[in-house]
Design a protein around this motif. Structure first.
Motif, PDB file in Angstrom:
ATOM      1  N   VAL A  61      -0.833   9.355   3.529  1.00 37.89           N
ATOM      2  CA  VAL A  61      -2.368   9.867   3.096  1.00 37.89           C
ATOM      3  C   VAL A  61      -2.335  11.165   2.631  1.00 37.89           C
ATOM      4  O   VAL A  61      -2.008  12.070   3.203  1.00 37.89           O
ATOM      5  N   LEU A  62      -2.692  11.313   1.375  1.00 42.63           N
ATOM      6  CA  LEU A  62      -2.865  12.533   0.430  1.00 42.63           C
ATOM      7  C   LEU A  62      -4.075  13.166   0.815  1.00 42.63           C
ATOM      8  O   LEU A  62      -5.276  12.690   0.563  1.00 42.63           O
ATOM      9  N   MET A  63      -3.945  14.460   1.310  1.00 41.38           N
ATOM     10  CA  MET A  63      -5.061  15.270   1.982  1.00 41.38           C
ATOM     11  C   MET A  63      -5.547  16.077   1.018  1.00 41.38           C
ATOM     12  O   MET A  63      -4.984  16.553  -0.084  1.00 41.38           O
ATOM     13  N   ASN A  64      -6.905  16.248   1.132  1.00 44.50           N
ATOM     14  CA  ASN A  64      -7.706  17.006   0.078  1.00 44.50           C
ATOM     15  C   ASN A  64      -7.210  18.596  -0.057  1.00 44.50           C
ATOM     16  O   ASN A  64      -7.462  19.159  -1.075  1.00 44.50           O
ATOM     17  N   VAL A  65      -6.960  18.993   1.243  1.00 42.56           N
ATOM     18  CA  VAL A  65      -6.682  20.502   1.053  1.00 42.56           C
ATOM     19  C   VAL A  65      -5.073  20.610   0.298  1.00 42.56           C
ATOM     20  O   VAL A  65      -4.997  21.821  -0.290  1.00 42.56           O
ATOM     21  N   PRO A  84       1.040  14.433   0.599  1.00 38.70           N
ATOM     22  CA  PRO A  84       0.820  13.298   1.672  1.00 38.70           C
ATOM     23  C   PRO A  84       1.296  14.307   3.107  1.00 38.70           C
ATOM     24  O   PRO A  84       2.122  15.066   3.012  1.00 38.70           O
ATOM     25  N   VAL A  85       0.520  14.067   4.183  1.00 38.11           N
ATOM     26  CA  VAL A  85       0.762  14.709   5.323  1.00 38.11           C
ATOM     27  C   VAL A  85       0.662  13.717   6.564  1.00 38.11           C
ATOM     28  O   VAL A  85       0.148  12.603   6.457  1.00 38.11           O
ATOM     29  N   ALA A 118      -4.602  16.664  -8.119  1.00 37.95           N
ATOM     30  CA  ALA A 118      -3.430  16.696  -7.661  1.00 37.95           C
ATOM     31  C   ALA A 118      -3.061  15.486  -7.054  1.00 37.95           C
ATOM     32  O   ALA A 118      -1.897  15.014  -6.907  1.00 37.95           O
ATOM     33  N   SER A 119      -3.923  14.735  -6.158  1.00 37.15           N
ATOM     34  CA  SER A 119      -3.547  13.594  -5.642  1.00 37.15           C
ATOM     35  C   SER A 119      -3.465  12.598  -6.519  1.00 37.15           C
ATOM     36  O   SER A 119      -2.605  11.539  -6.378  1.00 37.15           O
ATOM     37  N   ILE A 168       0.829  -1.284   0.089  1.00 34.31           N
ATOM     38  CA  ILE A 168       0.042   0.007  -0.122  1.00 34.31           C
ATOM     39  C   ILE A 168       1.007   1.309  -0.150  1.00 34.31           C
ATOM     40  O   ILE A 168       1.411   1.498   0.749  1.00 34.31           O
ATOM     41  N   THR A 169       0.885   1.826  -1.040  1.00 30.23           N
ATOM     42  CA  THR A 169       1.803   3.120  -1.446  1.00 30.23           C
ATOM     43  C   THR A 169       1.285   4.298  -0.631  1.00 30.23           C
ATOM     44  O   THR A 169       1.704   5.396  -0.245  1.00 30.23           O
ATOM     45  N   GLY A 170      -0.262   4.183  -0.506  1.00 28.63           N
ATOM     46  CA  GLY A 170      -0.949   5.418   0.316  1.00 28.63           C
ATOM     47  C   GLY A 170      -2.388   5.315  -0.102  1.00 28.63           C
ATOM     48  O   GLY A 170      -2.945   4.493  -0.659  1.00 28.63           O
ATOM     49  N   SER A 171      -3.072   6.298   0.789  1.00 31.35           N
ATOM     50  CA  SER A 171      -4.497   6.231   0.495  1.00 31.35           C
ATOM     51  C   SER A 171      -4.906   7.784   0.324  1.00 31.35           C
ATOM     52  O   SER A 171      -4.280   8.742   0.699  1.00 31.35           O
ATOM     53  N   CYS A 172      -6.175   7.689  -0.197  1.00 23.33           N
ATOM     54  CA  CYS A 172      -6.811   9.169  -0.309  1.00 23.33           C
ATOM     55  C   CYS A 172      -8.218   8.959  -0.187  1.00 23.33           C
ATOM     56  O   CYS A 172      -8.697   7.969  -0.940  1.00 23.33           O
TER      57      CYS A 172
END
Length: 312
Positions: A230-234, A238-239, A261-262, A90-94
């Motif tokens: 976790v790539l954040m909407n704002v 990733p944060v 962008a994500s 799992i490389t990330g989630s959004c």
């Protein structure tokens, strides 16, 4: 693409596509799924199973119910596919809008109880603000963020871009009057719009009074460092810092969802990526068709994870 070697990006749905009966096949599968729906109902004070099953639609569409229902579905589907995912890949989630909270839950940043506490507070706050500052949202097809922003600026109409979904789809929000005026501008240019099934103008200036209230509430929520990005909407980035995550969740009420962008960040990774969509019904994967470098073989809906492809 060999999905057994690709990295996995989890993408969680938001609200806007409610249907009577959604989640009915999920809540009693096993003790884990029962616990998720019990938690959702206990914390929200609403029998969310009954609302999903019986409606009526004007009740299900209310953000106080819809956000809890969507989050329960997201958390349940993630729990069901979690054991079939190689977490090391799992490389990330959004998550799209309210789906961002499920993305944080999947990354181990919040507990199940705190997940629904945040959703319960957020949905009630947004509902209260929507009654004071009445608004709506519309999807706009065939236009990118820059072009949409330019049209709004040139028109001088007080609407905001709520979601930058792709290079071919934006969502705008504002008062009913402002949206009507903006729709006329768009129609004059042959641009199609569709009203969304939500009860307010989310991610717009009409939610401004809720930002500090959200900050104050989140001050008492324990958020851990996510176990994966976790790539954040704002930000579309990733944060990892819990304090920054909380601030982004507060600003989330008024800021554009930077979905484009994500997704571009995931697609620009050097190694292949498979998008696993976690939603009641596939739609995030369809939006990926608007992106260069994406092919349908790169997306998989979580409901098909076990019966179509086996373990990932």
């Amino acid at each position: 693409m060999d999905i057994k070697t690709a990295s996995v990006a989890l993408i969680f749905a938001g609200q806007g596509n409610p249907t009577i009966g959604m989640g009915a096949d999920l809540w009693d599968i096993n003790n884990t799924t029962k616990a998720i729906w019990d938690c959702a109902s206990d914390i929200s004070g609403t029998d969310i199973r009954r609302v999903c099953l019986k409606g009526p639609m004007n009740k299900l569409v209310q953000t106080t119910n819809q956000q809890v229902a969507v989050t329960a579905i997201n958390a349940t589907l993630y729990a069901l596919c979690r054991d079939r995912l190689d977490e090391a890949r799992i490389t990330g989630s959004c998550g799209h809008s309210v789906g961002e909270y499920a993305a944080l839950y999947a990354a181990g940043a919040v507990t199940l109880d705190d997940l629904f506490r945040m959703i319960h507070f957020r949905s009630r706050l947004m509902d209260e603000l929507s009654k004071v500052n009445k608004g709506a949202m519309q999807a706009v097809k065939g236009i990118d963020y820059s072009s949409m922003a330019a049209l709004i600026a040139d028109s001088g109409i007080g609407v905001d871009i709520s979601c930058d979904n792709s290079r071919r789809q934006q969502v705008i929000g504002g008062t009913v009057v402002a949206l009507r005026e903006m729709t006329e501008v768009l129609m004059a240019q042959g641009i199609e719009t569709t009203k969304l099934g939500v009860s307010g103008a989310w991610h717009t200036r009409l939610m401004d009074d809720g930002v500090q209230q959200m900050r104050d509430f989140l001050a008492n929520i324990a958020i851990q460092t996510p176990q994966h990005e976790v790539l954040m909407n704002v930000t579309g980035e990733p944060v990892t810092d819990p304090a920054e995550i909380k601030e982004n969740l507060a600003l989330h009420l008024t800021h554009t969802v930077k979905w484009t962008a994500s997704m571009m960040r995931f697609l620009s990774q050097p190694s292949p990526v498979t998008f696993v969509e976690v939603s009641n019904k596939a739609y995030l994967g369809h939006m990926l068709n608007d992106f260069d470098g994406f092919s349908p073989t790169m997306a998989l809906h979580c409901r098909k994870l076990s019966d179509t492809h086996g373990d990932l």
